[in-house]
Design a protein around this motif. Sequence first.
Motif, PDB file in Angstrom:
ATOM      1  N   LYS A  39      -3.855  16.895  -2.717  1.00 10.07           N
ATOM      2  CA  LYS A  39      -3.294  15.795  -3.508  1.00 10.07           C
ATOM      3  C   LYS A  39      -4.078  14.509  -3.285  1.00 10.07           C
ATOM      4  O   LYS A  39      -4.337  13.756  -4.234  1.00 10.07           O
ATOM      5  N   SER A  40      -4.506  14.278  -2.053  1.00  6.88           N
ATOM      6  CA  SER A  40      -5.313  13.094  -1.777  1.00  6.88           C
ATOM      7  C   SER A  40      -6.661  13.164  -2.482  1.00  6.88           C
ATOM      8  O   SER A  40      -7.144  12.182  -3.046  1.00  6.88           O
ATOM      9  N   LEU A  41      -7.264  14.344  -2.471  1.00  5.51           N
ATOM     10  CA  LEU A  41      -8.556  14.536  -3.112  1.00  5.51           C
ATOM     11  C   LEU A  41      -8.454  14.321  -4.618  1.00  5.51           C
ATOM     12  O   LEU A  41      -9.299  13.639  -5.222  1.00  5.51           O
ATOM     13  N   LEU A  42      -7.416  14.867  -5.238  1.00  2.62           N
ATOM     14  CA  LEU A  42      -7.262  14.737  -6.687  1.00  2.62           C
ATOM     15  C   LEU A  42      -6.890  13.317  -7.090  1.00  2.62           C
ATOM     16  O   LEU A  42      -7.280  12.848  -8.162  1.00  2.62           O
ATOM     17  N   ASN A  43      -6.169  12.624  -6.251  1.00  2.00           N
ATOM     18  CA  ASN A  43      -5.771  11.240  -6.569  1.00  2.00           C
ATOM     19  C   ASN A  43      -6.937  10.275  -6.562  1.00  2.00           C
ATOM     20  O   ASN A  43      -6.944   9.282  -7.262  1.00  2.00           O
ATOM     21  N   CYS A  44      -7.964  10.621  -5.727  1.00  2.42           N
ATOM     22  CA  CYS A  44      -9.102   9.704  -5.641  1.00  2.42           C
ATOM     23  C   CYS A  44     -10.283  10.191  -6.458  1.00  2.42           C
ATOM     24  O   CYS A  44     -11.347   9.592  -6.428  1.00  2.42           O
ATOM     25  N   SER A  45     -10.109  11.308  -7.161  1.00  4.01           N
ATOM     26  CA  SER A  45     -11.225  11.862  -7.944  1.00  4.01           C
ATOM     27  C   SER A  45     -11.296  11.212  -9.309  1.00  4.01           C
ATOM     28  O   SER A  45     -10.304  10.763  -9.853  1.00  4.01           O
TER      29      SER A  45
END
Length: 248
Positions: A242-248
């Motif tokens: 979720k962190s990766l997708l939020n900052c992508s």
Amino acid sequence: MIRTLIIEDETISSNHIVDLLNNYCAETFIIEAEIESVLGAIKWFMNNDEPDLVFMDIHLSDGHSFEIFNKVDINCPIIFTTAYDEYAIKAFKTNSIDYLLKPITQEICDQAISKFLKLRRYHEKVGSLKINSVKTNKERFLVKLGNKYTPLKTEDIAYFYKDDIVFVRSFNGNSYPINSSLSTIENSISTSTFFRANRKIIININAIEYLAQYKPGQLTIKVSPKFEEIIVLSQERSCSLKSLLNCS
């Protein structure tokens, strides 16, 4: 904290290992799970992040623990615990760091833990040096197509997955065997584009259709092209994605 997995089919022996760890330092070790079978261990490794340390008996309720290595990659240190000395050579062909004969005393256990901690400090030091070096991500992989090998661009790969051997599935739906382990692949690709979901699959985030709730704190992933099994994330992996997708 040291995330520790105990694979032992005798409850008394498993409890004894927990007591030994607590006597060493109760606040140092977190017991991730206590597993009594080969099948249970395989399922756990496929669906959870690898622990920091494994205590592994050799004779389990449904076979020898060496069978586990035929199904999953295990890269963390292992301390074998057994009443038999004839498996020592075979054990050290894995990533074993010690081989403890039962009954295990506090002194012997403490020595094994000290060895583990020394190795851990060494790898942390080496890892910090690697972080400071420039990482070059692979732009293509050589995959087998019939009797021929062909280069496949990394950007065209939807995911890497393991089914006895490792395969690559491209966005056009084709699958190809590849002569590499998932751990090796993970270290050679961009962590901003590819995500290690569990022990069995590494996913290009552009292949994710949606995330769904599985259990409290845990997610499943739907990918395209379709993957034949349910992709379940641990709580830690769910937060990371979720962190990766939020900052992508």
